[in-house]
Write a protein that holds these residues in place. Structure first.
Motif, short mmCIF file in Angstrom:
data_model
loop_
_atom_site.label_atom_id
_atom_site.label_comp_id
_atom_site.label_asym_id
_atom_site.label_seq_id
_atom_site.Cartn_x
_atom_site.Cartn_y
_atom_site.Cartn_z
N TYR A 15 -30.02 88.45 63.93
CA TYR A 15 -29.41 88.78 62.63
C TYR A 15 -28.76 87.49 62.16
O TYR A 15 -27.66 87.14 62.60
CB TYR A 15 -28.40 89.90 62.88
CG TYR A 15 -27.42 90.29 61.77
CD1 TYR A 15 -27.43 91.59 61.26
CD2 TYR A 15 -26.46 89.41 61.29
CE1 TYR A 15 -26.50 91.99 60.30
CE2 TYR A 15 -25.53 89.80 60.33
CZ TYR A 15 -25.55 91.09 59.84
OH TYR A 15 -24.62 91.49 58.90
N HIS A 33 -26.24 86.85 66.15
CA HIS A 33 -25.60 87.68 65.12
C HIS A 33 -24.62 86.85 64.31
O HIS A 33 -23.74 86.19 64.88
CB HIS A 33 -24.88 88.87 65.76
CG HIS A 33 -24.72 90.03 64.83
ND1 HIS A 33 -25.58 91.11 64.83
CD2 HIS A 33 -23.84 90.26 63.82
CE1 HIS A 33 -25.20 91.98 63.88
NE2 HIS A 33 -24.15 91.47 63.26
N GLN A 64 -30.20 96.22 63.30
CA GLN A 64 -29.48 94.98 63.02
C GLN A 64 -28.96 94.33 64.30
O GLN A 64 -28.53 93.17 64.26
CB GLN A 64 -28.31 95.25 62.07
CG GLN A 64 -28.72 95.75 60.71
CD GLN A 64 -27.54 95.95 59.78
OE1 GLN A 64 -26.39 95.63 60.11
NE2 GLN A 64 -27.79 96.51 58.61
N ASN A 65 -28.98 95.05 65.39
CA ASN A 65 -28.41 94.54 66.64
C ASN A 65 -29.44 94.35 67.75
O ASN A 65 -29.15 93.64 68.73
CB ASN A 65 -27.32 95.50 67.14
CG ASN A 65 -26.18 95.62 66.14
OD1 ASN A 65 -25.50 94.66 65.83
ND2 ASN A 65 -25.99 96.83 65.59
#
Length: 306
Positions: A278, A192, A273-274
């Motif tokens: 990302y 991320h 998104q997690n």
């Protein structure tokens, strides 16, 4: 050359006001209840939902920075974002003011999240993403059809000193500082990216004062390190010589908690998104301006030292 910040009281607006001092002595700060950042700042109280008040706020300036953040509520986004962007675009066109729009990554295709560039396809899988895409389309239409001079400065999820809305602050760094268990969303094994707010503000000011940066999309400078959630948690814990103790908020738990909390409810549709990598690629900006983003080690230390 006076420059105006619309939405001046947020995490980015305050830092941007400091950075703009390098380029102009005339800075106008606009929000419902504006407060000075620099001694010479001009304060204008305005509601961006009012076309008349936005027109007054923008008049007499050369560059307008739209960095406002709305409450994390789809109902408010759908109601207010189209009105705000129309008001700002119309005022900028009327007064021949350049527009810098501080954006996020919500409008990108779900598959693009694994490696996002300025050329990634726009196909938002979320309802909030569709609202953000509408805003971007309005700006691009004004550029191509009405002669607006504008640029889009796009940020990943952000973090930084005093960033009240920074995801990494909220989930990891703030609990660490308070001696509490840290948190992560969905999957700690996924990469991320996070944009450091001082980097973002510095870059937005630079873009707004670079003529040939306009009519383009720019990813704001973000570390190219590919850290997973687990690495962020372990590195953070090591800074305080504490145990890397954390709790994973999966989609089921978020859905359950969302029954009692609107903000948590709004996070459920964003978990795509997690639960995958990302990665936010800012090579375009870094190459164009010879810029090296702050590393995660340095940025987290700065936040944790406050």
């Amino acid at each position: 050359m006076k420059q105006v910040i619309l939405g001046a009281g947020g995490d980015i607006g305050k830092l941007l006001a400091k950075e703009l001092k390098q380029y102009t002595a005339e800075i106008r700060l606009v929000s419902r209840h504006p407060e000075k950042v620099n001694t010479e700042d001009e304060l204008v109280s305005a509601n961006l939902l009012s076309a008349e008040q936005v027109d007054r706020a923008v008049a007499g300036t050369a560059v307008a920075y739209l960095v406002v953040g709305l409450k994390y509520d789809l109902r408010i986004w759908k109601r207010d974002w189209p009105v705000i962007i129309d008001n700002v675009i119309n005022a900028c066109l009327k007064h021949k003011v350049k527009l810098v729009f501080f954006d996020n990554i919500y409008m990108y295709d779900k598959q693009a999240v694994r490696h996002m560039t300025e050329a990634s396809p726009l196909n938002p899988p979320s309802r909030k993403g569709k609202v953000r895409l509408e805003v971007v389309q309005k700006i691009m239409h004004a550029i191509t059809q009405k002669g607006l001079q504008a640029l889009i400065a796009r940020s990943a999820d952000f973090y930084g000193p005093g960033a009240k809305n920074g995801i990494l602050n909220i989930m990891v760094l703030d609990p660490l500082i308070k001696g509490k268990k840290m948190n992560w969303q969905s999957d700690v094994s996924k990469i991320h990216s996070f944009t450091y707010t001082p980097d973002a503000a510095r870059a937005v000011a630079l873009l707004g004062n670079t003529d040939n940066a306009f009519n383009q999309v720019w990813h704001l400078p973000t570390s190219a390190q590919r850290w997973t959630g687990r690495e962020f948690i372990e590195k953070a814990a090591s800074m305080k010589n504490s145990k890397a103790s954390y709790f994973v908020l999966n989609s089921f738990l978020l859905s359950l908690a969302g029954l009692f909390n609107r903000t948590i409810h709004e996070l459920v549709e964003m978990q795509y998104q997690n639960n995958q990598d990302y990665f936010f690629d800012s090579e375009k900006f870094c190459k164009a301006f010879g810029y090296t983003p702050v590393s995660y080690e340095e940025g987290m230390k700065e936040v944790a030292s406050l």
